[in-house]
Design a protein around this motif. Structure first.
Motif, short mmCIF file in Angstrom:
data_model
loop_
_atom_site.label_atom_id
_atom_site.label_comp_id
_atom_site.label_asym_id
_atom_site.label_seq_id
_atom_site.Cartn_x
_atom_site.Cartn_y
_atom_site.Cartn_z
N CYS A 41 0.84 -1.20 0.00
CA CYS A 41 0.00 0.00 0.00
C CYS A 41 0.87 1.25 0.00
CB CYS A 41 -0.92 -0.02 1.21
SG CYS A 41 -1.93 1.47 1.42
N GLN A 45 0.78 3.93 -3.12
CA GLN A 45 0.30 5.31 -2.90
C GLN A 45 1.20 6.32 -3.61
OE1 GLN A 45 0.32 5.64 1.38
NE2 GLN A 45 -1.85 5.11 1.58
N PRO A 317 1.99 11.34 -0.38
CA PRO A 317 1.76 10.30 -1.40
C PRO A 317 1.47 10.90 -2.78
CG PRO A 317 0.50 9.85 0.59
CD PRO A 317 1.08 11.22 0.76
N THR A 346 1.28 4.89 5.93
CA THR A 346 0.26 4.91 4.87
C THR A 346 -0.90 5.85 5.16
OG1 THR A 346 -0.85 3.01 5.88
CG2 THR A 346 0.79 2.53 4.18
#
Length: 357
Positions: A41, A45, A317, A346
């Motif tokens: 993830c 991103q 991101p 994240t």
């Protein structure tokens, strides 16, 4: 600034822009050294950058130095990285896995074998290492025999093959930041009297052999290297011959036709210009701490084909979108750089997150 948004071909790859995510250790791998779905993830991103260069990834048990860093030499490692590369590719991104052998920058408590690290010579770096029980002094490493040096080259070769099996677009050799490759380059860490020590050509031999072996295994167009000329960190001192050593090393690496050279630049502009002239391929330039208003300056000046950024990408991101819109950047939370969960990993907000529903 506009030039950084132009697409570019890099070793047969089409990159959507000239911005790269610099390699950053995050210490969030599973106990067996495989990346988790959270890591997939994290990188996905940030797939809006032209190229992602992964965190340092050890090519063998002996290559680990820090807690919870990933490897790329077992089936479990390959499976974990395959999740990462698939996630990045699904978002239109490209990713090179950085192969990092920590060398003497290691503590037995952090490694599978619970042994001191290995190095060109049995010289401790004079630094501490964070472990599960806190900071501890790094012990003297085990000096590699000549045959063990050659085996370490083969460890890099094997890890590169495994990285390609995991779906990586290529690998970057970590030849910077006081780790094993640079330890061979520096007389302060390398007092060997065999073919890997002494003269400039001998001290550069390990880096060249690693690059050659990987290029033979996976192709030069999938092989790259990162260097940090003049770095003085953790006992590394390249001495008065440092600039001459890098001129020799870059000229020799240039003969291999690698995908790119990635330089962490520390201020010697004259040497940088010389290395640029010696290197005929693509160059990625990283200037630690570079302010936002100077992004794109090295590309515009013809010094580099791409520029890499670390903390700003970590905290944003949607880094490319924010630059295009001249939008504010999130500040990086240094307390969550190493280890932990999704916090500071994240969960950084994007511009779209800030829009009202």
């Amino acid at each position: 600034m506009n030039t950084v948004f132009h697409p570019i071909r890099l070793a047969g790859l089409s990159l959507q822009n000239r911005l790269a995510m610099a390699p950053m250790t995050r210490s969030r791998a599973r106990p067996d050294g495989s990346p988790s779905p959270l890591t997939a993830c994290y990188y996905a991103q940030r797939a809006g950058l032209g190229l992602i260069i992964s965190e340092g990834t050890q090519p063998s048990d002996e290559g680990q130095g820090y807690l919870a860093t990933p490897g790329i030499y077992t089936d479990a490692h390959v499976a974990g990285w395959k999740q990462v590369t698939d996630a990045v590719h699904a978002q239109g991104g490209r990713i090179f896995i950085q192969l990092m052998h920590a060398g003497r920058m290691s503590h037995p408590d952090n490694t599978p074998r619970r042994e001191p690290g290995v190095a060109p010579s049995a010289i401790a770096p004079g630094a501490g290492m964070f472990t599960a029980t806190g900071m501890q002094p790094i012990p003297s490493p085990r000096a590699l025999s000549t045959e063990q040096v050659r085996q370490t080259v083969q460890d890099f070769r094997h890890a590169a093959r495994r990285a390609i099996e995991a779906g990586a677009d290529g690998v970057e050799i970590h030849g910077a930041n006081a780790y094993l490759v640079q330890q061979f380059l520096a007389p302060s860490a390398n007092t060997r009297d065999d073919e890997y020590g002494g003269s400039i050509a001998n001290r550069a031999r390990f880096a060249i052999e690693v690059a050659t072996a990987i290029a033979e295994e996976i192709g030069p167009d999938k092989t790259a290297i990162r260097l940090s000329p003049g770095l003085s960190l953790w006992g590394i001192d390249e001495g008065e011959q440092g600039p001459e050593l890098y001129r020799y090393l870059v000229a020799e690496l240039n003969k291999l036709g690698l995908a790119y050279l990635h330089i962490m630049h520390l201020g010697d502009e004259a040497l940088l210009a010389e290395l640029r002239s010696l290197w005929q391929g693509a160059l990625i330039l990283n200037r630690p701490g570079r302010p936002r208003e100077q992004i794109g300056a090295d590309i515009a000046a013809g010094l580099a084909e791409l520029e890499s950024y670390g903390a700003m990408v970590l905290a944003n991101p949607d880094f490319v979108e924010r630059l295009k819109l001249n939008a504010p950047l999130n500040e990086a939370d240094k307390n969550s750089f190493y280890g932990g969960n999704e916090q500071g990993y994240t969960d950084y907000p994007t511009l779209r997150d800030a829009q009202p529903a």
